[in-house]
Enzyme design. Sequence first.
Site, PDB file in Angstrom:
ATOM      1  CB  SER A 157      10.118 -17.937  30.493  1.00  0.00           C
ATOM      2  OG  SER A 157       9.837 -19.156  31.130  1.00  0.00           O
ATOM      3  NE  ARG A 172      12.006 -10.281  20.922  1.00  0.00           N
ATOM      4  CZ  ARG A 172      11.631 -11.393  20.313  1.00  0.00           C
ATOM      5  NH1 ARG A 172      12.516 -12.110  19.657  1.00  0.00           N
ATOM      6  NH2 ARG A 172      10.366 -11.789  20.347  1.00  0.00           N
ATOM      7  CG  ASP A 210       6.615 -21.370  30.302  1.00  0.00           C
ATOM      8  OD1 ASP A 210       6.705 -21.433  29.062  1.00  0.00           O
ATOM      9  OD2 ASP A 210       6.012 -20.444  30.879  1.00  0.00           O
TER      10      ASP A 210
END
Length: 482
Positions: A157, A172, A210
């Site tokens: 995630s 990032r 997710d």
Amino acid sequence: MVHLGPKPPQHRKGSLHDVPEALLKELEQLESVFNVSAETLRKITDHFVLELEKGLSKKGGNIPMIPGWVLDFPTGKETGDYLAIDLGGTNLRVVLVKLGGNRDFDTTQSKYPLPATMRTAKSEELWDFIAGCLKKFVEDEYPEGVTEPLPLGFTFSYPASQSSINEGFLQRWTKGFDIDGVEGRDVVPMLQEAIKKENVPIEVVALINDTTGTLVASAYTDPETKMGLIFGTGCNGAYYDVCGEIPKLEGQFHGDVAGESLMAINCEYGAFDNELAVLPRSKFDHQIDAESPRPGQQAFEKMISGYYLGEVLRLALLDLSAKGIFFKDQDLSKLNQPFILDTSFPARIEEDPYENLSDVQDLFQQELGIQTTDAERSVIRRLAEVIGERSARLSVCGIAAICKKRGYKTAHAAADGSVFNKYPGFKERAAKGLRDIFQWETKEDPIIIVPAEDGSGVGAAVIAALTEKRLREGKSVGAKKN
């Protein structure tokens, strides 16, 4: 089809009878600010459809519309043992999912707390930790060993670029992570190498988001599922679109992926309407955006998600106080702290069952050091209601837009997240919002929001099963390589 649920909660008739006239006028003004009419909902939805399409175009738009590279819709007949891991902010969750093949499954799971130093560790430490947890889990669940490697779905995630289901280049770190040597690299082979060092019989076959997992897990158990949704700290949606209608992927498909094939799309639609064309933002929304770490971004999310609902209430209360008609002679030092009210605050206000709102009285006294009058508590209750109602009504514009874009006349929209699951009245208000958009004249709602299955566990496992099947059949699981 299901019968209509309970009507949205109504504020108590007569509960504002003791509110002074000047304060009542201010409250009515705030009610009008937070009210979202049926006409406005329909206008927002129509613009939302255009924004979804723009996100799929070669030029792109506010909504990223990220291809999920899940190229099959689950049949519900998938079987087998699959592992899933979810790397969260504080724990690593490992799940064993046994797919039964009759739209059923069993799960066994363990959580492993991340070491305190992990957020700033080195790359090898992260992957070795995950591999070590997987080794312990597999040894516990399969003491006799396994005959062939267990396929693994990895819920990651964090922002990652994917051109296939079995890769993910970290853009990032977020959630306070700052681990050297991972950004800009594909995390799948890094994890697989650590697993190999531990000699664990596991093959990483899918990297997922997710929300995409929520869509696929729910579709596995319920064939009426048309989208997966998250209404929690943030907001997001995922659905299947037709490959031939994704212009930005033109020319990237292999021969076994025809134009009419389906692909899961992770919308990331918290960024809807960043240019502020249709969203009815209040001065409080403008202030929240201006003071946020990234002004001008995530406009939709900042109006509807759990992270911001308490902050909207706080700013509205301070606005009343600044006019000299609220919280007179009270110490507001705590209330002046940004984000001191989390989502549970307005939720608890709405849940107060007592006529004199004694729970609200205790809440403000104990949490904020503020003594409230009967009239103030009535106004606080009403403000919490209209802020919660606005969130729920705006939330369904994404659902309606996906249905309009794909031509769905009936659908189950599978939802998860703390706001959907716990916020009082959210489900009923959302259902009413959909009725206002579509103006149904049926006894039953054709499009309903239903509780989702576990996206980061079951969803990751089902996607791993779908991917494994494609690989077994020699089909593609990603874009053509240049």
